[in-house]
Design a protein around this motif. Structure first.
Motif, PDB file in Angstrom:
ATOM      1  N   ASP A 114     -19.358 -21.349 -25.275  1.00  0.00           N
ATOM      2  CA  ASP A 114     -19.772 -20.190 -24.488  1.00  0.00           C
ATOM      3  C   ASP A 114     -19.877 -20.554 -23.017  1.00  0.00           C
ATOM      4  O   ASP A 114     -20.246 -21.674 -22.665  1.00  0.00           O
ATOM      5  N   LYS A 115     -19.576 -19.590 -22.157  1.00  0.00           N
ATOM      6  CA  LYS A 115     -19.806 -19.752 -20.721  1.00  0.00           C
ATOM      7  C   LYS A 115     -21.299 -19.520 -20.508  1.00  0.00           C
ATOM      8  O   LYS A 115     -21.820 -18.475 -20.863  1.00  0.00           O
ATOM      9  N   THR A 116     -21.978 -20.491 -19.909  1.00  0.00           N
ATOM     10  CA  THR A 116     -23.435 -20.371 -19.784  1.00  0.00           C
ATOM     11  C   THR A 116     -23.939 -20.413 -18.342  1.00  0.00           C
ATOM     12  O   THR A 116     -25.091 -20.087 -18.098  1.00  0.00           O
ATOM     13  N   VAL A 117     -23.112 -20.828 -17.396  1.00  0.00           N
ATOM     14  CA  VAL A 117     -23.540 -20.909 -16.003  1.00  0.00           C
ATOM     15  C   VAL A 117     -22.472 -20.301 -15.101  1.00  0.00           C
ATOM     16  O   VAL A 117     -21.352 -20.050 -15.527  1.00  0.00           O
ATOM     17  N   LYS A 118     -22.834 -20.116 -13.849  1.00  0.00           N
ATOM     18  CA  LYS A 118     -21.917 -19.585 -12.841  1.00  0.00           C
ATOM     19  C   LYS A 118     -20.718 -20.515 -12.683  1.00  0.00           C
ATOM     20  O   LYS A 118     -20.843 -21.729 -12.761  1.00  0.00           O
ATOM     21  N   ASN A 119     -19.538 -19.913 -12.439  1.00  0.00           N
ATOM     22  CA  ASN A 119     -18.339 -20.708 -12.176  1.00  0.00           C
ATOM     23  C   ASN A 119     -18.560 -21.606 -10.965  1.00  0.00           C
ATOM     24  O   ASN A 119     -19.184 -21.202  -9.984  1.00  0.00           O
ATOM     25  N   ARG A 120     -18.013 -22.805 -11.000  1.00  0.00           N
ATOM     26  CA  ARG A 120     -18.042 -23.691  -9.835  1.00  0.00           C
ATOM     27  C   ARG A 120     -16.898 -23.351  -8.871  1.00  0.00           C
ATOM     28  O   ARG A 120     -16.958 -23.674  -7.696  1.00  0.00           O
ATOM     29  N   VAL A 121     -15.860 -22.720  -9.374  1.00  0.00           N
ATOM     30  CA  VAL A 121     -14.709 -22.282  -8.582  1.00  0.00           C
ATOM     31  C   VAL A 121     -14.409 -20.847  -9.007  1.00  0.00           C
ATOM     32  O   VAL A 121     -14.529 -20.513 -10.183  1.00  0.00           O
ATOM     33  N   HIS A 122     -14.034 -20.012  -8.051  1.00  0.00           N
ATOM     34  CA  HIS A 122     -13.660 -18.652  -8.413  1.00  0.00           C
ATOM     35  C   HIS A 122     -12.589 -18.127  -7.459  1.00  0.00           C
ATOM     36  O   HIS A 122     -12.366 -18.683  -6.388  1.00  0.00           O
ATOM     37  N   PHE A 123     -11.930 -17.059  -7.869  1.00  0.00           N
ATOM     38  CA  PHE A 123     -10.929 -16.398  -7.033  1.00  0.00           C
ATOM     39  C   PHE A 123     -11.607 -15.429  -6.082  1.00  0.00           C
ATOM     40  O   PHE A 123     -12.561 -14.748  -6.445  1.00  0.00           O
ATOM     41  N   ASP A 124     -11.084 -15.326  -4.861  1.00  0.00           N
ATOM     42  CA  ASP A 124     -11.390 -14.247  -3.937  1.00  0.00           C
ATOM     43  C   ASP A 124     -10.108 -13.427  -3.831  1.00  0.00           C
ATOM     44  O   ASP A 124      -9.099 -13.927  -3.332  1.00  0.00           O
ATOM     45  N   LEU A 125     -10.139 -12.204  -4.315  1.00  0.00           N
ATOM     46  CA  LEU A 125      -8.959 -11.354  -4.322  1.00  0.00           C
ATOM     47  C   LEU A 125      -8.964 -10.436  -3.110  1.00  0.00           C
ATOM     48  O   LEU A 125      -9.999  -9.874  -2.751  1.00  0.00           O
ATOM     49  N   GLN A 126      -7.790 -10.259  -2.506  1.00  0.00           N
ATOM     50  CA  GLN A 126      -7.606  -9.297  -1.420  1.00  0.00           C
ATOM     51  C   GLN A 126      -6.558  -8.299  -1.894  1.00  0.00           C
ATOM     52  O   GLN A 126      -5.402  -8.667  -2.104  1.00  0.00           O
ATOM     53  N   PRO A 127      -6.946  -7.052  -2.108  1.00  0.00           N
ATOM     54  CA  PRO A 127      -5.996  -6.053  -2.606  1.00  0.00           C
ATOM     55  C   PRO A 127      -4.778  -5.934  -1.694  1.00  0.00           C
ATOM     56  O   PRO A 127      -4.902  -5.945  -0.469  1.00  0.00           O
ATOM     57  N   ALA A 128      -3.614  -5.800  -2.314  1.00  0.00           N
ATOM     58  CA  ALA A 128      -2.376  -5.673  -1.551  1.00  0.00           C
ATOM     59  C   ALA A 128      -1.999  -4.219  -1.311  1.00  0.00           C
ATOM     60  O   ALA A 128      -1.440  -3.890  -0.269  1.00  0.00           O
ATOM     61  N   GLU A 129      -2.302  -3.353  -2.273  1.00  0.00           N
ATOM     62  CA  GLU A 129      -1.829  -1.969  -2.190  1.00  0.00           C
ATOM     63  C   GLU A 129      -2.941  -0.931  -2.251  1.00  0.00           C
ATOM     64  O   GLU A 129      -2.678   0.258  -2.186  1.00  0.00           O
ATOM     65  N   ARG A 130      -4.171  -1.379  -2.408  1.00  0.00           N
ATOM     66  CA  ARG A 130      -5.305  -0.472  -2.497  1.00  0.00           C
ATOM     67  C   ARG A 130      -6.396  -0.947  -1.547  1.00  0.00           C
ATOM     68  O   ARG A 130      -6.363  -2.058  -1.054  1.00  0.00           O
ATOM     69  N   THR A 131      -7.388  -0.101  -1.347  1.00  0.00           N
ATOM     70  CA  THR A 131      -8.570  -0.532  -0.618  1.00  0.00           C
ATOM     71  C   THR A 131      -9.424  -1.383  -1.549  1.00  0.00           C
ATOM     72  O   THR A 131      -9.209  -1.402  -2.763  1.00  0.00           O
ATOM     73  N   ARG A 132     -10.415  -2.044  -0.992  1.00  0.00           N
ATOM     74  CA  ARG A 132     -11.353  -2.824  -1.804  1.00  0.00           C
ATOM     75  C   ARG A 132     -11.990  -1.946  -2.869  1.00  0.00           C
ATOM     76  O   ARG A 132     -12.047  -2.310  -4.046  1.00  0.00           O
TER      77      ARG A 132
END
Length: 126
Positions: A59-77
């Motif tokens: 099971d995932k039990t803690v916050k990710n140490r690495v994560h993605f930051d996504l920037q939308p290409a065709e939509r607003t946030r």
């Protein structure tokens, strides 16, 4: 000498299911050799940083140490956040500010955190 980024690998409870989710997010595709029930499933992306999902029953039990930051290409946030919710993501922490800046921390269907930032057009507009 340097190394090339070959895959970004994630532990997953259901590799095919979570790979299918992320393939939609990054406009990629599940590798044609991969199928439901496989222990590892590859998402091929357009930019070459492919995502590999491998079955791990923990099971995932803690916050990710690495994560993605996504920037939308065709939509607003905000449009991207709404769309991501329709495919199974949930809002974890809303960091949007009244002046339009900020981001939204979301979780994928297996609980992995990622952020959605403003699009390039939104940043340029101020």
């Amino acid at each position: 000498m340097s190394s090339l980024l070959h895959h970004i690998t994630f532990d997953a409870r259901n590799a095919f299911e979570i790979a299918t989710f992320w393939a939609q997010v990054v406009d990629g595709h599940v590798h044609p050799d991969d199928k439901p029930g496989d222990d590892s499933v590859l998402v091929v992306t357009k930019d070459g940083a492919d995502l590999l999902f491998e079955v791990n029953p923990d099971d995932k039990t803690v916050k990710n140490r690495v994560h993605f930051d996504l920037q939308p290409a065709e939509r607003t946030r905000d449009e991207e956040v709404a769309w991501l919710q329709t495919i199974g993501a949930t809002v974890y922490s809303d960091q949007r500010r009244p002046d339009g800046t900020g981001w939204v921390v979301m979780r994928d269907p297996e609980g992995n955190e990622f952020c959605v930032e403003r699009s390039a057009a939104e940043r340029q507009a101020g």
